[in-house]
Motif scaffolding. Structure first.
Motif, PDB file in Angstrom:
ATOM      1  N   THR A 103       0.987  -1.267  -0.099  1.00  0.00           N
ATOM      2  CA  THR A 103      -0.049   0.004   0.025  1.00  0.00           C
ATOM      3  C   THR A 103       0.760   1.142   0.015  1.00  0.00           C
ATOM      4  O   THR A 103       2.051   1.038   0.165  1.00  0.00           O
ATOM      5  N   VAL A 104       0.308   2.415  -0.127  1.00  0.00           N
ATOM      6  CA  VAL A 104       1.086   3.760  -0.056  1.00  0.00           C
ATOM      7  C   VAL A 104       0.502   4.658   0.789  1.00  0.00           C
ATOM      8  O   VAL A 104      -0.783   4.753   0.754  1.00  0.00           O
ATOM      9  N   SER A 105       1.133   5.208   1.612  1.00  0.00           N
ATOM     10  CA  SER A 105       1.073   6.281   2.485  1.00  0.00           C
ATOM     11  C   SER A 105       0.583   7.337   1.902  1.00  0.00           C
ATOM     12  O   SER A 105       0.939   7.679   0.995  1.00  0.00           O
ATOM     13  N   PRO A 106      -0.266   8.310   2.595  1.00  0.00           N
ATOM     14  CA  PRO A 106      -0.558   9.641   2.145  1.00  0.00           C
ATOM     15  C   PRO A 106       0.810  10.554   1.665  1.00  0.00           C
ATOM     16  O   PRO A 106       0.538  11.489   0.934  1.00  0.00           O
ATOM     17  N   THR A 107       1.846  10.114   2.361  1.00  0.00           N
ATOM     18  CA  THR A 107       3.251  10.820   2.008  1.00  0.00           C
ATOM     19  C   THR A 107       3.821  10.036   0.676  1.00  0.00           C
ATOM     20  O   THR A 107       5.061  10.807   0.273  1.00  0.00           O
ATOM     21  N   GLY A 108       3.215   9.194   0.153  1.00  0.00           N
ATOM     22  CA  GLY A 108       3.778   8.471  -0.842  1.00  0.00           C
ATOM     23  C   GLY A 108       4.777   7.300  -0.584  1.00  0.00           C
ATOM     24  O   GLY A 108       5.403   6.618  -1.455  1.00  0.00           O
ATOM     25  N   ARG A 109       5.069   7.027   0.846  1.00  0.00           N
ATOM     26  CA  ARG A 109       5.828   5.928   1.022  1.00  0.00           C
ATOM     27  C   ARG A 109       5.194   4.584   0.867  1.00  0.00           C
ATOM     28  O   ARG A 109       4.040   4.385   1.387  1.00  0.00           O
ATOM     29  N   PRO A 110       5.960   3.577   0.266  1.00  0.00           N
ATOM     30  CA  PRO A 110       5.171   2.443   0.236  1.00  0.00           C
ATOM     31  C   PRO A 110       5.473   1.391   1.560  1.00  0.00           C
ATOM     32  O   PRO A 110       6.352   1.671   2.254  1.00  0.00           O
TER      33      PRO A 110
ATOM     34  N   ALA B 299      -7.842  -1.401  -3.903  1.00  0.00           N
ATOM     35  CA  ALA B 299      -8.193  -2.175  -2.560  1.00  0.00           C
ATOM     36  C   ALA B 299      -9.315  -1.245  -1.895  1.00  0.00           C
ATOM     37  O   ALA B 299      -9.471  -0.019  -1.980  1.00  0.00           O
ATOM     38  N   ARG B 300     -10.382  -1.931  -1.247  1.00  0.00           N
ATOM     39  CA  ARG B 300     -11.437  -1.185  -0.582  1.00  0.00           C
ATOM     40  C   ARG B 300     -11.629  -1.736   0.973  1.00  0.00           C
ATOM     41  O   ARG B 300     -11.498  -3.224   0.813  1.00  0.00           O
ATOM     42  N   HIS B 301     -11.584  -0.883   1.912  1.00  0.00           N
ATOM     43  CA  HIS B 301     -12.126  -1.688   3.305  1.00  0.00           C
ATOM     44  C   HIS B 301     -13.396  -1.862   3.291  1.00  0.00           C
ATOM     45  O   HIS B 301     -14.084  -0.846   3.228  1.00  0.00           O
ATOM     46  N   LEU B 302     -13.950  -3.013   3.560  1.00  0.00           N
ATOM     47  CA  LEU B 302     -15.363  -3.405   3.484  1.00  0.00           C
ATOM     48  C   LEU B 302     -15.745  -3.757   4.744  1.00  0.00           C
ATOM     49  O   LEU B 302     -16.135  -5.202   5.005  1.00  0.00           O
ATOM     50  N   PRO B 303     -16.160  -2.929   5.740  1.00  0.00           N
ATOM     51  CA  PRO B 303     -16.508  -3.615   6.991  1.00  0.00           C
ATOM     52  C   PRO B 303     -17.757  -4.295   7.150  1.00  0.00           C
ATOM     53  O   PRO B 303     -17.853  -5.144   7.808  1.00  0.00           O
TER      54      PRO B 303
ATOM     55  N   VAL C 180      -1.497  -0.212   9.524  1.00  0.00           N
ATOM     56  CA  VAL C 180      -1.287   0.797   8.273  1.00  0.00           C
ATOM     57  C   VAL C 180      -1.878   0.664   7.222  1.00  0.00           C
ATOM     58  O   VAL C 180      -2.432   1.580   6.661  1.00  0.00           O
ATOM     59  N   LYS C 181      -2.066  -0.695   6.650  1.00  0.00           N
ATOM     60  CA  LYS C 181      -2.478  -0.888   5.347  1.00  0.00           C
ATOM     61  C   LYS C 181      -4.116  -0.364   5.297  1.00  0.00           C
ATOM     62  O   LYS C 181      -4.491   0.200   4.379  1.00  0.00           O
ATOM     63  N   LEU C 182      -4.810  -0.481   6.494  1.00  0.00           N
ATOM     64  CA  LEU C 182      -6.146   0.144   6.327  1.00  0.00           C
ATOM     65  C   LEU C 182      -6.212   1.685   6.126  1.00  0.00           C
ATOM     66  O   LEU C 182      -6.786   2.230   5.539  1.00  0.00           O
TER      67      LEU C 182
ATOM     68  N   ALA D 297      -7.242   3.880   2.885  1.00  0.00           N
ATOM     69  CA  ALA D 297      -8.280   4.992   2.931  1.00  0.00           C
ATOM     70  C   ALA D 297      -7.648   6.274   2.091  1.00  0.00           C
ATOM     71  O   ALA D 297      -8.598   6.827   1.583  1.00  0.00           O
ATOM     72  N   ALA D 298      -6.702   6.468   2.207  1.00  0.00           N
ATOM     73  CA  ALA D 298      -6.069   7.513   1.646  1.00  0.00           C
ATOM     74  C   ALA D 298      -5.694   7.256   0.267  1.00  0.00           C
ATOM     75  O   ALA D 298      -5.866   8.244  -0.615  1.00  0.00           O
ATOM     76  N   ASN D 299      -5.120   6.001  -0.305  1.00  0.00           N
ATOM     77  CA  ASN D 299      -5.014   5.934  -1.623  1.00  0.00           C
ATOM     78  C   ASN D 299      -5.209   4.468  -1.815  1.00  0.00           C
ATOM     79  O   ASN D 299      -4.368   3.481  -1.286  1.00  0.00           O
ATOM     80  N   PRO D 300      -6.292   4.157  -2.684  1.00  0.00           N
ATOM     81  CA  PRO D 300      -6.620   2.832  -2.932  1.00  0.00           C
ATOM     82  C   PRO D 300      -5.626   1.760  -3.917  1.00  0.00           C
ATOM     83  O   PRO D 300      -6.040   0.579  -4.077  1.00  0.00           O
ATOM     84  N   ASN D 301      -4.833   2.341  -4.438  1.00  0.00           N
ATOM     85  CA  ASN D 301      -3.860   1.844  -5.273  1.00  0.00           C
ATOM     86  C   ASN D 301      -2.905   0.966  -4.541  1.00  0.00           C
ATOM     87  O   ASN D 301      -2.054   1.327  -3.799  1.00  0.00           O
ATOM     88  N   VAL D 302      -3.143  -0.407  -5.019  1.00  0.00           N
ATOM     89  CA  VAL D 302      -2.201  -1.401  -4.306  1.00  0.00           C
ATOM     90  C   VAL D 302      -1.785  -2.285  -5.120  1.00  0.00           C
ATOM     91  O   VAL D 302      -1.979  -2.494  -6.295  1.00  0.00           O
TER      92      VAL D 302
END
Length: 141
Positions: free
Chosen positions: A29-36, A91-95, A60-62, A66-71
Motif C-alpha cells: 500500500t502507499v501512505s499519504p506521503t507516498g511511502r510504500p 483495494a477497499r476496506h469493506l467493514p 497501517v494498510k487500512l 483509505a488515503a490511496n486505494p492503489n495497491v
C-alpha cells in the motif's frame, strides 16, 4: 482469474494454481506521503476475481488504503527468483463484508494456519475483523 486468459496455456495453469494455493502474498500500500509499505497477508481469490484479505483493526494498510486505494499484491518467487506473480489493483476496506469464519473457502484454505495461530476460525475472525477487497486491474506473470 480471468486476467490469466491472455497467458499461454501452460503458464496460465501454473499462475492460476499459485493464485489458488499460495498461502502468503505481500500486499503493498502507499501512505499519504507516498511511502510504500509491504506486509505479508493471507489472501483468497474469489469467484468474481476479486481478492479477499483480512486485517487486524488499526493497521497501517487500512489507513493507507483509505488515503490511496492503489495497491499491489506479490506472490513469493521460487528460490531462483523466477515465477514472481504480481497483481496491481485497487483495494477497499469493506467493514460490512462477511467475517473470515463465514467464508468457507477462506477457512478451508487456511485451516491449518488458523488452528496454529488463532485456535479457531471464530477467533481468527474476531482478531482479523477488517475485510479488504482488492479488485485487480493488471496481472504481471
Amino acid at each position: 482469474m480471468r486476467r490469466v486468459n491472455d497467458l499461454a496455456e501452460g503458464r496460465r495453469v501454473a499462475v492460476e494454481r499459485r493464485l489458488q494455493t499460495n498461502l502468503m502474498a505481500w500486499l503493498t500500500t502507499v501512505s499519504p506521503t507516498g511511502r510504500p509499505d509491504s506486509v505479508p497477508v493471507w489472501f483468497l481469490v474469489q469467484d468474481d476475481d476479486t481478492i479477499l484479505i483480512y486485517s487486524q483493526p488499526g493497521k497501517v494498510k487500512l489507513r493507507n488504503i483509505a488515503a490511496n486505494p492503489n495497491v499491489a499484491l506479490g506472490l513469493d518467487g521460487t528460490d531462483t527468483g523466477r515465477d514472481v506473480i504480481r497483481v496491481a489493483g485497487t483495494a477497499r476496506h469493506l467493514p460490512g463484508h462477511s467475517p473470515a469464519d463465514k467464508v468457507p473457502a477462506y477457512v478451508a484454505k487456511y485451516q491449518e494456519r488458523i488452528a496454529a495461530v488463532f485456535g479457531s476460525p471464530e477467533r481468527c475472525a474476531e482478531l482479523c475483523s477488517e475485510p479488504i477487497v482488492l479488485t485487480p486491474t493488471k496481472l504481471h506473470a
